[in-house]
Design a protein around this motif. Structure first.
Motif, PDB file in Angstrom:
ATOM      1  N   LEU A 555      -2.381  -0.985  -5.095  1.00 16.09           N
ATOM      2  CA  LEU A 555      -2.897  -2.138  -4.366  1.00 16.09           C
ATOM      3  C   LEU A 555      -4.079  -2.758  -5.111  1.00 16.09           C
ATOM      4  O   LEU A 555      -4.829  -2.075  -5.821  1.00 16.09           O
ATOM      5  CB  LEU A 555      -3.321  -1.730  -2.951  1.00 16.09           C
ATOM      6  CG  LEU A 555      -2.206  -1.748  -1.906  1.00 16.09           C
ATOM      7  CD1 LEU A 555      -1.200  -0.647  -2.172  1.00 16.09           C
ATOM      8  CD2 LEU A 555      -2.768  -1.615  -0.500  1.00 16.09           C
ATOM      9  N   ASP A 560      -7.314  -2.116  -1.322  1.00 19.70           N
ATOM     10  CA  ASP A 560      -6.728  -0.783  -1.344  1.00 19.70           C
ATOM     11  C   ASP A 560      -7.263   0.085  -0.208  1.00 19.70           C
ATOM     12  O   ASP A 560      -7.725   1.201  -0.413  1.00 19.70           O
ATOM     13  CB  ASP A 560      -6.969  -0.112  -2.692  1.00 19.70           C
ATOM     14  CG  ASP A 560      -8.430  -0.167  -3.113  1.00 19.70           C
ATOM     15  OD1 ASP A 560      -9.228  -0.830  -2.422  1.00 19.70           O
ATOM     16  OD2 ASP A 560      -8.771   0.459  -4.139  1.00 19.70           O
ATOM     17  N   ALA A 565      -3.379  -2.763   3.798  1.00 13.97           N
ATOM     18  CA  ALA A 565      -2.221  -2.080   3.225  1.00 13.97           C
ATOM     19  C   ALA A 565      -0.919  -2.757   3.640  1.00 13.97           C
ATOM     20  O   ALA A 565      -0.267  -2.347   4.609  1.00 13.97           O
ATOM     21  CB  ALA A 565      -2.220  -0.613   3.631  1.00 13.97           C
ATOM     22  N   ASN A 569       0.119  -6.951  -1.080  1.00 13.35           N
ATOM     23  CA  ASN A 569      -1.120  -6.628  -1.794  1.00 13.35           C
ATOM     24  C   ASN A 569      -0.920  -5.576  -2.879  1.00 13.35           C
ATOM     25  O   ASN A 569      -1.887  -5.132  -3.500  1.00 13.35           O
ATOM     26  CB  ASN A 569      -2.187  -6.147  -0.817  1.00 13.35           C
ATOM     27  CG  ASN A 569      -2.733  -7.273   0.034  1.00 13.35           C
ATOM     28  OD1 ASN A 569      -2.796  -8.416  -0.422  1.00 13.35           O
ATOM     29  ND2 ASN A 569      -3.090  -6.972   1.268  1.00 13.35           N
ATOM     30  N   GLY A 570       0.330  -5.143  -3.111  1.00 15.94           N
ATOM     31  CA  GLY A 570       0.620  -4.214  -4.188  1.00 15.94           C
ATOM     32  C   GLY A 570       0.866  -4.954  -5.489  1.00 15.94           C
ATOM     33  O   GLY A 570       1.223  -6.144  -5.514  1.00 15.94           O
TER      34      GLY A 570
END
Length: 777
Positions: A555, A560, A565, A569-570
């Protein structure tokens, strides 16, 4: 332990609130009528102990004019000569009085002890309790609600003989494992749950909404449900409105929970002594504890009670339900709104918590002078929960607390990945670098949330074209939608407990829709002392759903954490970095059923009931799709015989029952009679001379496929057969009840996966193999 005193303390306040609402909103309880010419008042008491009764309904018969008794059992209502007042109260026999010039009327209500004339719910209808010839048990909704549980199944424990109910874990919102008369199959052994005639999840029901729960235990009682009833049937009836003024109810409870008994672990001194003893017994020297890093800044030995640390004190549980019921001679309604919250005792609410919101509307309307009756029973449930790992002995959150030494502290200042919890992988921070930190792992790595919304309901219409002939159609639907999200941060607590690679997030969503259409015709008639009842019906069911899941890793910096989460956002770009996506349909299901029942009794002394159901299921191949499930049962009310006259002073009721029946089971994955083809990761190389570099490019162009499972077109129904002999008795003016049953239960043609050799190269098919027989009393 719940604070029952809290509930007791609010009873008076709730009654006061109800009376205040009655005074502020008189339109809810009475309507002005110019023809009324006097006010009549009085006191309502119990005939058993002369205690004044609060909340007794006082209604002018045939109108919507009514009131309730106050905290002193008093009432006052306007009425005209010739009109009839109806006094009714839960648990007491209703009474009617015609008013003729009096201004005061005191009423004494008798307790309703006519238990045997009560009706119980049976398949697609109701029946007098004394005429039931199968093995059934009923639990009243009031007995469910007063136990203050979040799950109705918890309240049924100990109240339903022959039904085993056990929690799968102590986690809030966890499922209950239910088996009726033991396990009879190697597959899914859960009973069929029907909420107002539609399949549903009993665990999400608000206990305050339940009118009654009826359990059909033997095959003769359950055979009317055929293929769905191999493991028994649980019928839940929710509350409905009654003719009369609007009544507002509010039920609440608040309690705290603590661990009743914790495992007693060794403290630091005891642990050090045991470790020294172990060393000496293996021929080694005792430990030089003073040279080991087990002391805090003040020179004291670390002494951590890991079991005590894992549990939170005074975890709360609370529930609130607001209900409104009422209606007129042609329309009735019941509305309820509920909220439940339960905190987990492991880790507290930040780690384990369960919330549920319930909304329900039931109404019924009579049209065309009662010729047509229409109504609906609709509910919406929204729940969300998060929890710890509760797997086997190797995969559960508490396991580490039993194996970690007390010489390791919970907190430290090493700040590995900015964690405030101790990291034992550094030999300078603890005497054993594999200890780990179970509390730190629980608080850091338990990031998950499950949300689910369920809409369920049915619409029904019923006509009575001739006396005692009723035609009814019901359409029911259950729609489920759920989403799950989890997050794994970076952490390091020992050489075995760590995630040094990357942060990861996963999300998945499910939806499912089940629809049921049922049509029935019932007819009751008598011929002298003979009474008959008949039922014919058909039912169609359809289910479909889909699953969608995705994962991502690494992330973005600043995103992160659990709060951010989400997949977007990764930053992963390949599967090796945590990028994944999948989607698939649920196993679709179709079924079509025809059923019938015929009952007879003579003077309610001798009785016989017979049923037959034919079920067709898409789980089996053509030629094996229909199963036929018959049953027959008989009863004899011995106390109705003349030769039992001398026993009537102490024996109120004695009935003997005998029954036989068959039910089916189709609980296997869809399309097991086919051999599905697998095409992912099935690349072929043809010829020779491919270098390693060439092979990779060739693989992407040469796809293949192979059967993933062996087919078995002959797989068919699993059948459960039961023979039951029973006795029902009531003694000492119905103060004592006795129910005894002896049964033989045999399950034949088990649906099991066949054991096959790995050299077959495909998955094992389901077959019909094996059986089990049980004798119980």
């Amino acid at each position: 332990m719940r604070k029952t005193s809290f509930r007791k303390s609010i009873n008076h306040r709730l009654c006061s609130m109800a009376l205040l609402m009655f005074l502020l909103f008189p339109a809810m309880t009475s309507r002005a009528n110019p023809s009324q010419d006097r006010s009549i008042s009085g006191i309502v008491t119990s005939s058993a102990d002369a205690e004044r009764l609060i909340g007794v309904s006082v209604l002018v018969k045939g109108t919507s004019i009514g009131t309730i008794t106050d905290l002193e059992g008093r009432y006052s209502i306007n009425v005209s000569n010739g009109q009839t007042l109806v006094f009714s109260y839960i648990g007491y026999k209703p009474q009617e009085f015609t008013i003729m010039n009096q201004t005061t009327l005191n009423v004494s209500l008798s307790e309703d002890s006519e238990i045997l004339d009560e009706v119980v719910v049976v398949g697609y209808g109701v029946q007098k309790k004394k005429l039931v010839t199968g093995a059934t048990v009923q639990v009243k909704g009031e007995n469910i609600a007063k136990l203050n549980t979040t799950n109705p199944l918890q309240a049924m424990q100990g109240q339903t003989p022959g039904v085993s109910i056990a929690s799968t874990s102590g986690q809030p919102g966890s499922d209950m494992k239910v088996s009726i008369r033991g396990l009879g199959t190697v597959g899914n052994a859960s009973p069929l749950y029907l909420i107002d005639g539609v399949g549903g999840d009993i665990s999400t029901l608000n206990p305050a909404d339940i009118e009654s729960i009826d359990v059909l235990k033997d095959a003769a009682s359950a055979a009317i449900y055929g293929a769905q009833a191999a493991n028994g049937v649980v019928l839940i009836t929710t509350k409905s409105g009654k003719e009369g003024h609007a009544q507002v109810s509010f039920d609440a409870y608040y309690g705290v929970q603590n661990v009743a008994r914790k495992a007693k672990m060794l403290n630091a001194t005891q642990y050090m002594a045991i470790m020294d003893e172990q060393a000496l017994n293996t021929g080694n020297a005792a430990y030089n504890w003073s040279a080991l890093p087990i002391y805090d800044a003040n020179g004291n030995v670390y002494d951590t009670d890991w079991i005590g640390t894992m549990f939170a004190d005074n975890a709360t549980t609370e529930s609130y339900t607001l209900g409104v019921t009422g209606g007129s001679a042609t329309s009735t309604y019941a509305i309820s709104l509920g909220y439940v919250n339960q905190e987990g005792i492991v880790g507290g609410p930040d780690v384990s918590n369960y919330e549920r919101y319930n909304f329900r509307v039931n109404s019924e309307h009579k049209l065309f002078n009662g010729f047509l009756k229409v109504g609906e029973q609709v509910s919406f449930v929204y729940k969300k929960n998060k929890g710890i790992s509760v797997g086997n002995q190797y995969n559960n959150t508490l396991r580490g607390a039993f194996g970690t030494s007390p010489l390791a502290p919970v907190y430290s200042n090493n700040n590995t990945y900015d964690s405030p919890y101790n990291d034992t992988s550094d030999s300078g921070s603890n005497w054993y670098n594999a200890d780990g930190n179970p509390y730190g792992l629980m608080m850091t790595n338990t990031n998950n949330e499950d949300k689910a919304a369920t809409f369920s309901g049915n619409l029904y219409a019923e006509i009575e074209p001739a006396k005692n002939l009723k035609l009814r159609t019901v359409f029911g639907a259950v729609y489920n939608s759920s989403e799950y999200r989890s997050f794994t941060p970076l952490y390091h607590f020992s050489i075995y407990s760590y995630n040094d690679t990357r942060t990861t997030v996963s999300q998945n969503m499910n939806r499912g829709l089940g629809m049921t259409w049922t049509n029935t015709a019932t007819y009751d008639w008598t011929m002298k002392d003979h009474a008959f009842n008949a039922l014919l019906g058909m039912e169609a069911y359809r289910y479909e759903g889909t699953y969608l899941g995705a994962g991502n890793g690494s992330l973005k910096e600043g995103f992160d954490t659990w709060y951010y989460a989400y997949i977007s956002n990764g930053t992963a770009s390949s599967s090796t970095e945590g990028l994944s996506a999948s989607g698939s349909p649920h196993g679709e299901g179709r079924s079509l059923s025809y059923f019938g029942r015929l009952g007879w009794n003579w003077k309610e002394t001798y009785m016989i009931n017979a049923t037959l159901r034919a079920d067709g299921s898409s789980s089996f191949a053509a030629g094996n799709r229909f199963g036929y499930f018959p049953s027959v049962s008989a009863g004899w009310t011995v106390t109705n015989e003349a030769f039992m006259e001398k026993t009537r002073s102490w024996l109120d009721f004695l009935k003997l029952r005998v029954s036989w029946g068959q039910v089916g089971n189709q609980n296997i994955p869809a399309y097991q009679y086919l051999a599905p083809m697998k095409s992912d990761n099935t690349h072929y190389l043809f010829g020779s001379g491919y270098s390693d570099a060439d092979a990779a490019s060739q693989l992407s162009n040469n796809w293949g496929a192979y059967p993933n499972r062996l087919a078995n077109e002959n797989v068919t129904w699993e059948t459960s057969e039961q023979t039951n002999v029973g006795l029902d008795a009531r003694l000492l003016n119905n103060r004592l009840g006795v129910n005894l049953d002896f049964y033989i239960k045999e399950t034949k043609d088990w649906l099991v996966q066949a054991p096959i050799l790995a050299t077959v190269g495909a998955g094992a098919p389901f077959i019909n193999g094996g059986s089990v027989k049980k004798y119980r009393r």
